[in-house]
Design an enzyme around this catalytic site. Structure first.
Site, PDB file in Angstrom:
ATOM      1  N   SER A 182      72.103  15.406 131.161  1.00 46.31           N
ATOM      2  CA  SER A 182      70.838  14.244 131.053  1.00 46.31           C
ATOM      3  C   SER A 182      69.327  14.605 130.878  1.00 46.31           C
ATOM      4  O   SER A 182      68.944  15.161 131.774  1.00 46.31           O
ATOM      5  CB  SER A 182      71.159  12.798 132.028  1.00 46.31           C
ATOM      6  OG  SER A 182      70.359  12.439 131.734  1.00 46.31           O
ATOM      7  N   GLY A 183      69.011  14.249 129.362  1.00 48.76           N
ATOM      8  CA  GLY A 183      67.776  15.118 129.614  1.00 48.76           C
ATOM      9  C   GLY A 183      67.640  16.300 128.454  1.00 48.76           C
ATOM     10  O   GLY A 183      66.327  16.974 128.513  1.00 48.76           O
ATOM     11  N   THR A 187      70.351  14.815 121.898  1.00 46.42           N
ATOM     12  CA  THR A 187      69.778  13.928 120.450  1.00 46.42           C
ATOM     13  C   THR A 187      68.812  14.378 119.738  1.00 46.42           C
ATOM     14  O   THR A 187      69.725  14.428 118.752  1.00 46.42           O
ATOM     15  CB  THR A 187      69.754  12.092 121.530  1.00 46.42           C
ATOM     16  OG1 THR A 187      70.754  11.641 121.995  1.00 46.42           O
ATOM     17  CG2 THR A 187      68.864  11.521 120.425  1.00 46.42           C
ATOM     18  N   ASN A 231      64.498  11.926 130.586  1.00 48.50           N
ATOM     19  CA  ASN A 231      64.220  11.989 129.184  1.00 48.50           C
ATOM     20  C   ASN A 231      63.334  10.427 128.950  1.00 48.50           C
ATOM     21  O   ASN A 231      64.015   9.627 129.288  1.00 48.50           O
ATOM     22  CB  ASN A 231      64.878  11.775 128.658  1.00 48.50           C
ATOM     23  CG  ASN A 231      65.015  12.396 127.580  1.00 48.50           C
ATOM     24  OD1 ASN A 231      64.393  11.865 126.485  1.00 48.50           O
ATOM     25  ND2 ASN A 231      66.259  12.459 126.647  1.00 48.50           N
ATOM     26  N   SER A 234      66.195   8.896 125.902  1.00 47.42           N
ATOM     27  CA  SER A 234      67.652   9.257 126.668  1.00 47.42           C
ATOM     28  C   SER A 234      68.682   8.034 125.669  1.00 47.42           C
ATOM     29  O   SER A 234      68.705   7.377 125.605  1.00 47.42           O
ATOM     30  CB  SER A 234      67.611   9.161 127.774  1.00 47.42           C
ATOM     31  OG  SER A 234      68.739   9.463 128.001  1.00 47.42           O
ATOM     32  N   SER A 235      69.699   9.119 125.186  1.00 48.03           N
ATOM     33  CA  SER A 235      70.002   8.104 124.537  1.00 48.03           C
ATOM     34  C   SER A 235      71.202   7.824 125.058  1.00 48.03           C
ATOM     35  O   SER A 235      71.484   8.858 125.725  1.00 48.03           O
ATOM     36  CB  SER A 235      71.395   8.699 123.167  1.00 48.03           C
ATOM     37  OG  SER A 235      70.507   9.560 122.796  1.00 48.03           O
ATOM     38  N   GLY A 457      75.223  13.344 128.222  1.00 46.15           N
ATOM     39  CA  GLY A 457      75.401  14.615 129.776  1.00 46.15           C
ATOM     40  C   GLY A 457      75.753  13.814 130.787  1.00 46.15           C
ATOM     41  O   GLY A 457      75.794  12.530 131.021  1.00 46.15           O
ATOM     42  N   GLU A 459      75.377  12.948 134.479  1.00 40.91           N
ATOM     43  CA  GLU A 459      74.937  12.229 135.336  1.00 40.91           C
ATOM     44  C   GLU A 459      74.698  11.856 136.886  1.00 40.91           C
ATOM     45  O   GLU A 459      75.570  11.432 137.065  1.00 40.91           O
ATOM     46  CB  GLU A 459      74.486  10.603 134.367  1.00 40.91           C
ATOM     47  CG  GLU A 459      73.801  11.106 133.464  1.00 40.91           C
ATOM     48  CD  GLU A 459      73.731   9.195 132.200  1.00 40.91           C
ATOM     49  OE1 GLU A 459      72.980   9.829 131.818  1.00 40.91           O
ATOM     50  OE2 GLU A 459      74.198   8.202 132.614  1.00 40.91           O
TER      51      GLU A 459
END
Length: 577
Positions: A182-183, A187, A231, A234-235, A457, A459
């Site tokens: 994540s981050g 995306t 992020n 973040s998606s 991602g 997490e």
């Protein structure tokens, strides 16, 4: 410190590469673990003799230390690569390819040369610089167009060009998988790949299909992205976009599939996080005349947008972002009337979150008459106040012969209110995705496609929900695919061709996948518990402990809890309680 955030992207082709084993000669330079810097460089100052328990090493600052070897494994430290190889744009060109070598090479390229991209055979490794770089303009796209992947510096455009070229040359559909924690910038990388295809291929009609494909991005970001601690954009859902091409390899349309929308974010956000962007865009635009009937105000006035105590993203003007979102809706054929309908539903969700449910007694609850937020909700979605106040605080039970109405305690009624909010948002999200796809559909026969997968991602947070469990499960499956593609299948081909080769021992995460999905695994036991008349978290946890504690090393029980558990994923340990 070494950069930690990576985005991995690869297209469906194989490039062979070698990993070299090592010995430790005199005066060798090695890597040793370090608590602060992860890895430190050192030089061997005394010849090592087989069987010795330690090495005499000198650090880069001149300090001489004794490095003790693991008494069980006796493994020697990783060897450093020669300086002439450090900074290579392809990690497979390194003599020694291991964790400290990879991290050091990426650090040198990123810190010293400001280069965020590095190849690793068929994989592109990207470091998120957390700033906009001037390396994605049309001139850069034109420079990569038509070039071979290895002839240009590593870049997301090189991966996109390789996929486009392979599709045209071999007439085989292609996919780019964008993964990472994540981050990591997944995306953004997916958007740049889509921009590349839209630029180099052009449109097969006068309808500017490529503009519509790109216009889907701000819409999906508004309704599916949020600020997290890692992020600002973040998606919170996974998506697979299939870009269609005609027989001249021009874009004719696209189709999007979405996965695992994080519905819990609609009703709860951790500290320093936000709900989905669109809620803040609406609150920032509440002063507009057309939004008067939505009865909105500051994001700090609504429970669903203030819990994270971080309603503003530095450098982002939410009111301007809403203009971008509305323009994208219009470009995709979603007219003003439909847009206002969407905004009414979104505003209704915010009002529903502010509906206060009070105790009537220990077993029942009520909503005070003339609650202004419930009144606003009912007017926006077209239901009666009496019905909503009744059914938020009661539930209906049907038996074979009779129907019962049972009151709900305040906590259960509040949970039911939040569940309704999540359900409404999920349905709205699906409706928008459906209409975006309708706008991107084409009557022209599709000859081929390139898919771009942008998924969550790995997490781990202080509080992990079932959604984090599903996200990490999906990432375990992706990691397995990566291992199969890059390691296992490649080595099997070497064996078939009888190439002299020492097999690489790589991490196999099948045991973790089995823990989750196999018979009597975590999901199987969860399904069983949900079918029980009096199923509970405690009962499910006990079943997990009885089944897995003594048989699976990847499953742990925290000392201070009788309902929590820990899973050792490929990336980290993650706890659920």
């Amino acid at each position: 410190m070494y950069p930690r955030l990576f985005t991995f992207q690869y297209v469906s082709r194989i490039r062979r590469f070698l990993f070299f084993s090592h010995v430790t000669p005199p005066s060798a330079r090695v890597w040793i673990p370090d608590a602060e810097e992860e890895w430190k460089s050192a030089e061997l100052v005394k010849d090592y003799k087989n069987g010795e328990a330690s090495l005499q090493l000198m650090l880069e600052d001149g300090k001489v230390i004794e490095h003790k070897l693991d008494p069980k494994t006796k493994n020697l430290p990783y060897l450093r690569n020669p300086d002439i190889l450090v900074g290579e744009n392809d990690l497979t060109a390194l003599s020694y390819l291991h964790e400290p070598a990879v991290l050091h090479n990426l650090k040198v390229r990123f810190i010293d040369s400001k280069l965020i991209y590095t190849y690793c055979g068929i994989v592109l490794v990207a470091i998120n610089p957390y700033e906009n770089l001037p390396i994605y303009g049309t001139d850069i796209i034109n420079a990569y167009s038509g070039q071979n992947m290895g002839d240009m510096d590593p870049h997301i455009f090189a991966v996109a060009e390789e996929a486009y070229k392979q599709m045209a040359r071999d007439e085989r559909n292609q996919s780019i998988i964008v993964s990472g924690e994540s981050g990591a910038g997944k995306t953004v990388s997916a958007k740049y790949a889509m921009r590349y295809f839209a630029t180099v291929s052009g449109s097969a009609s006068e309808a500017n299909v490529e503009e519509k494909v790109l216009a889907s991005n701000p819409i999906m970001e508004a309704i599916g992205n949020a600020k997290t601690t890692r992020n600002d954009n973040s998606s919170r859902f996974g998506k697979y976009i299939e870009i269609g091409f005609d027989n001249r390899y021009r874009i004719i349309g696209a189709n999007m599939r979405t996965y695992l929308l994080e519905k819990s974010r609609v009703v709860f956000q951790a500290d320093e996080e936000r709900n989905y962007h669109v809620f803040y865009q609406l609150c920032a635009s509440a002063h507009l005349p057309e939004f008067k009937n939505l009865r909105l105000s500051s994001a700090n006035d609504f429970l669903y947008t203030r819990q994270g105590r971080s309603p503003v993203i530095e450098g982002v003007d939410d009111s301007k972002e809403l203009c971008t979102t509305r323009h994208a809706f219009t470009l995709l054929g979603i007219n003003e009337s439909y847009q206002m309908g969407l905004f009414q539903v979104l505003a209704a969700i915010l009002h529903l979150g502010n509906v206060e449910i009070k105790d009537r007694d220990a077993d029942s609850s009520l909503i005070a008459p003339n609650n202004r937020h419930l009144t606003a909700f009912c007017e926006l979605v077209g239901v009666t106040y009496q019905d909503m106040s009744q059914w938020l605080c009661h539930r209906k039970l049907k038996t074979a012969n009779e129907t019962y109405v049972k009151p709900l305690p305040r906590l259960q009624a509040t949970n039911a209110r939040d569940a309704l909010s999540k359900h409404i948002y999920a349905k709205l999200f699906s409706w928008i995705v459906e209409h975006v796809n309708k706008a991107l559909v084409t009557n022209v026969k599709q000859h081929s496609f390139i898919g771009v997968l942008d998924i969550y991602g790995f997490e781990t947070f202080e509080i992990n929900s079932f959604e984090q469990f599903c996200i990490n499960y999906a990432n375990e499956k992706l990691q397995q695919q990566f291992n199969m593609h890059v390691f296992k299948l490649e080595q099997e081909e070497y064996m078939r061709e009888q190439i002299p080769w020492t097999l690489i021992d790589f991490y196999d995460n099948q045991p973790c996948i089995n823990l989750i999905e196999a018979k009597m695994g975590i999901l199987d036991l969860l399904d069983e518990e949900c079918k029980m008349p009096k199923g509970s978290d405690d009962s499910w946890a006990q079943k997990l402990y009885n089944t897995h504690l003594k048989t699976c090393s990847l499953f742990e029980k925290p000392r201070m809890s009788n309902r929590a558990f820990i899973i050792q994923h490929f990336a980290d340990k993650v706890g659920w309680s």
